[in-house]
Design a protein around this motif. Structure first.
Motif, PDB file in Angstrom:
ATOM      1  N   ASP A 156       0.845  -1.197   0.000  1.00 25.02           N
ATOM      2  CA  ASP A 156       0.000   0.000   0.000  1.00 25.02           C
ATOM      3  C   ASP A 156       0.877   1.241   0.000  1.00 25.02           C
ATOM      4  OD1 ASP A 156      -2.013   1.843   0.200  1.00 25.02           O
ATOM      5  OD2 ASP A 156      -2.485   1.410   2.298  1.00 25.02           O
ATOM      6  N   VAL A 157       0.778   2.032  -1.072  1.00 23.26           N
ATOM      7  CA  VAL A 157       1.576   3.257  -1.186  1.00 23.26           C
ATOM      8  C   VAL A 157       0.935   4.398  -0.405  1.00 23.26           C
ATOM      9  CG1 VAL A 157       2.435   4.987  -2.812  1.00 23.26           C
ATOM     10  CG2 VAL A 157       2.536   2.566  -3.397  1.00 23.26           C
ATOM     11  N   GLY A 158      -0.394   4.424  -0.331  1.00 24.01           N
ATOM     12  CA  GLY A 158      -1.095   5.485   0.374  1.00 24.01           C
ATOM     13  C   GLY A 158      -1.039   6.810  -0.376  1.00 24.01           C
ATOM     14  N   ASP A 159      -1.455   7.862   0.299  1.00 23.64           N
ATOM     15  CA  ASP A 159      -1.506   9.191  -0.313  1.00 23.64           C
ATOM     16  C   ASP A 159      -0.438  10.141   0.216  1.00 23.64           C
ATOM     17  OD1 ASP A 159      -3.801   8.462  -1.780  1.00 23.64           O
ATOM     18  OD2 ASP A 159      -5.086   8.919  -0.052  1.00 23.64           O
ATOM     19  N   GLY A 160       0.315   9.704   1.215  1.00 26.90           N
ATOM     20  CA  GLY A 160       1.275  10.592   1.850  1.00 26.90           C
ATOM     21  C   GLY A 160       2.572  10.716   1.082  1.00 26.90           C
ATOM     22  N   ASP A 161       3.403  11.654   1.547  1.00 33.98           N
ATOM     23  CA  ASP A 161       4.726  11.846   0.961  1.00 33.98           C
ATOM     24  C   ASP A 161       5.692  10.811   1.540  1.00 33.98           C
ATOM     25  OD1 ASP A 161       3.843  14.028  -0.490  1.00 33.98           O
ATOM     26  OD2 ASP A 161       4.315  15.444   1.109  1.00 33.98           O
ATOM     27  N   HIS A 162       6.713  10.485   0.740  1.00 33.84           N
ATOM     28  CA  HIS A 162       7.710   9.523   1.175  1.00 33.84           C
ATOM     29  C   HIS A 162       9.103  10.079   0.920  1.00 33.84           C
ATOM     30  CE1 HIS A 162       4.739   6.373   1.759  1.00 33.84           C
ATOM     31  NE2 HIS A 162       4.223   6.675   0.581  1.00 33.84           N
ATOM     32  N   ASP A 163      10.078   9.534   1.645  1.00 36.58           N
ATOM     33  CA  ASP A 163      11.474   9.817   1.363  1.00 36.58           C
ATOM     34  C   ASP A 163      12.195   8.494   1.173  1.00 36.58           C
ATOM     35  OD1 ASP A 163      12.072   8.757   3.930  1.00 36.58           O
ATOM     36  OD2 ASP A 163      12.065  10.739   4.855  1.00 36.58           O
ATOM     37  N   ILE A 164      13.522   8.558   0.991  1.00 32.41           N
ATOM     38  CA  ILE A 164      14.278   7.360   0.652  1.00 32.41           C
ATOM     39  C   ILE A 164      14.206   6.292   1.744  1.00 32.41           C
ATOM     40  CG2 ILE A 164      16.477   8.103   1.622  1.00 32.41           C
ATOM     41  CD1 ILE A 164      15.963   6.406  -1.813  1.00 32.41           C
ATOM     42  N   GLU A 165      13.901   6.688   2.968  1.00 32.90           N
ATOM     43  CA  GLU A 165      13.779   5.715   4.052  1.00 32.90           C
ATOM     44  C   GLU A 165      12.347   5.208   4.185  1.00 32.90           C
ATOM     45  OE1 GLU A 165      16.233   4.359   5.638  1.00 32.90           O
ATOM     46  OE2 GLU A 165      17.675   5.601   4.558  1.00 32.90           O
ATOM     47  N   THR A 166      11.360   6.114   4.214  1.00 32.39           N
ATOM     48  CA  THR A 166       9.984   5.690   4.452  1.00 32.39           C
ATOM     49  C   THR A 166       9.390   4.933   3.273  1.00 32.39           C
ATOM     50  OG1 THR A 166       9.020   7.782   3.659  1.00 32.39           O
ATOM     51  CG2 THR A 166       9.629   7.640   6.000  1.00 32.39           C
ATOM     52  N   VAL A 167       9.950   5.127   2.067  1.00 31.38           N
ATOM     53  CA  VAL A 167       9.405   4.397   0.916  1.00 31.38           C
ATOM     54  C   VAL A 167       9.599   2.889   1.078  1.00 31.38           C
ATOM     55  CG1 VAL A 167      11.472   4.365  -0.568  1.00 31.38           C
ATOM     56  CG2 VAL A 167       9.188   4.509  -1.605  1.00 31.38           C
ATOM     57  N   ARG A 168      10.567   2.486   1.879  1.00 39.30           N
ATOM     58  CA  ARG A 168      10.779   1.061   2.139  1.00 39.30           C
ATOM     59  C   ARG A 168       9.545   0.417   2.777  1.00 39.30           C
ATOM     60  NH1 ARG A 168      16.399  -0.719   2.972  1.00 39.30           N
ATOM     61  NH2 ARG A 168      17.820   0.844   2.134  1.00 39.30           N
ATOM     62  N   ASP A 169       8.801   1.213   3.542  1.00 37.03           N
ATOM     63  CA  ASP A 169       7.604   0.680   4.190  1.00 37.03           C
ATOM     64  C   ASP A 169       6.501   0.351   3.184  1.00 37.03           C
ATOM     65  OD1 ASP A 169       8.838   1.005   6.657  1.00 37.03           O
ATOM     66  OD2 ASP A 169       8.023   3.019   6.942  1.00 37.03           O
ATOM     67  N   CYS A 170       6.629   0.889   1.965  1.00 37.73           N
ATOM     68  CA  CYS A 170       5.657   0.613   0.904  1.00 37.73           C
ATOM     69  C   CYS A 170       5.994  -0.658   0.136  1.00 37.73           C
ATOM     70  CB  CYS A 170       5.608   1.777  -0.097  1.00 37.73           C
ATOM     71  SG  CYS A 170       5.198   3.372   0.616  1.00 37.73           S
ATOM     72  N   ILE A 171       7.173  -1.234   0.380  1.00 36.72           N
ATOM     73  CA  ILE A 171       7.649  -2.385  -0.383  1.00 36.72           C
ATOM     74  C   ILE A 171       7.392  -3.676   0.383  1.00 36.72           C
ATOM     75  CG2 ILE A 171       9.632  -3.417  -1.534  1.00 36.72           C
ATOM     76  CD1 ILE A 171       8.725  -0.678  -2.655  1.00 36.72           C
ATOM     77  N   GLU A 172       6.735  -4.627  -0.281  1.00 38.78           N
ATOM     78  CA  GLU A 172       6.444  -5.906   0.353  1.00 38.78           C
ATOM     79  C   GLU A 172       7.504  -6.966   0.086  1.00 38.78           C
ATOM     80  OE1 GLU A 172       2.581  -7.082  -1.056  1.00 38.78           O
ATOM     81  OE2 GLU A 172       1.587  -6.131   0.654  1.00 38.78           O
ATOM     82  N   GLU A 173       8.151  -6.863  -1.077  1.00 41.27           N
ATOM     83  CA  GLU A 173       9.085  -7.923  -1.473  1.00 41.27           C
ATOM     84  C   GLU A 173      10.133  -7.340  -2.408  1.00 41.27           C
ATOM     85  OE1 GLU A 173       8.441 -12.464  -2.975  1.00 41.27           O
ATOM     86  OE2 GLU A 173       7.618 -10.912  -4.293  1.00 41.27           O
ATOM     87  N   VAL A 174      11.344  -7.879  -2.316  1.00 39.73           N
ATOM     88  CA  VAL A 174      12.420  -7.535  -3.251  1.00 39.73           C
ATOM     89  C   VAL A 174      12.896  -8.824  -3.899  1.00 39.73           C
ATOM     90  CG1 VAL A 174      14.734  -6.557  -3.523  1.00 39.73           C
ATOM     91  CG2 VAL A 174      13.133  -5.519  -1.903  1.00 39.73           C
TER      92      VAL A 174
END
Length: 261
Positions: free
Chosen positions: A113-131
């Motif tokens: 879930d990307v959501g509607d909020g702003d992200h930075d290089i650290e918080t965007v990791r919380d949007c990633i489920e799998e690598v």
């Protein structure tokens, strides 16, 4: 005010690329006036996606050469990856035999879930489920797709023709992905070796870029969407009949065989 002439030109270009991709035909020349800006390129891309009709399952992200970033106002481009062109490890992947064809070792991020909020290089990791590990297939009916600047490349789906999903990278949140060594071979011959340190701000920077550019285009990122985060060892020319294989961290392999579209 909408420029009807430009809109008609963009429609014509998109229609020609979609038809060429559907039939596997090569294009000897760019099918119209080449876009000069990324905004023009994405308008062509948006029209082509709508005409194509297939579901988008992911997006490729490619780097713009440093000497061109100021002129184009960005450092990356994006292009759709259709769900029916996302395959598992060891698949056979088609390319346009008379056009451009290459393969690239890439890290693949799967969004939650990307959501509607702003992200930075650290918080965007919380949007990633799998690598996962993977290989992007870069191919276009137009053989010179990469020879006329990033806007031309972006206009034809960002020069994407598919994605090979390799094994996941276990415990990726605790690992130093940037330092992970990656090798790429064609028919068993080493053609490139590097790490993600060469990828601007790395794969998570690609995820940030994609969120920004898709929001600007009014495109939602559904959970499960893949991001092919950018070439690690380079863009390696390939032709039908050859085999591509990437090796991540000396132990995680992903490969595919190339065929004519």
């Amino acid at each position: 005010m909408i420029d009807m002439g430009a809109a008609s030109e963009q429609e014509s270009i998109a229609r020609t690329f979609v038809a060429a991709r559907a039939t596997g035909a090569a294009l000897a020349a760019y099918p119209g006036k080449m876009p000069e800006t990324l905004a023009e390129a994405y308008r062509i891309q948006d029209v082509a996606i709508a005409r194509d009709g297939r579901r988008v399952g992911g997006w490729k992200v490619g780097r713009i050469a440093p000497e061109l970033t100021q002129a184009y106002g960005d450092n990356r481009i994006a292009g759709p990856i259709f769900i029916d062109e996302i395959a598992e490890d060891d698949a056979t992947m088609p390319v346009f035999a008379g056009g451009f064809a290459a393969a690239e070792a890439e890290v693949l991020l799967r969004f939650g879930d990307v959501g509607d909020g702003d992200h930075d290089i650290e918080t965007v990791r919380d949007c990633i489920e799998e690598v996962r590990t993977g290989i992007e297939i870069a191919s276009s009916p137009f053989a010179e797709i990469n020879g006329h600047g990033p806007a031309v490349t972006a206009s034809d789906y960002g020069n994407n023709k598919g994605l090979v999903l390799g094994p996941p990278i276990a415990n990726w949140r605790e690992r130093d992905l940037i330092a992970m060594p990656v090798e790429f071979r064609i028919d068993g011959v080493l053609v490139g070796a590097a790490s993600m340190a060469a990828m601007l701000d790395g794969p998570f920077g690609s995820a940030l870029f994609l969120i920004r550019i898709l929001r600007a285009r009014g495109i939602a990122i559904a959970p499960g969407t893949c991001v092919s985060a950018g070439a690690i060892t380079g863009v390696h020319d390939i032709r039908p009949g050859q085999r591509a294989e990437a090796l991540f961290d000396g132990q995680i392999r992903v490969g595919c065989t190339i065929a004519a579209a």
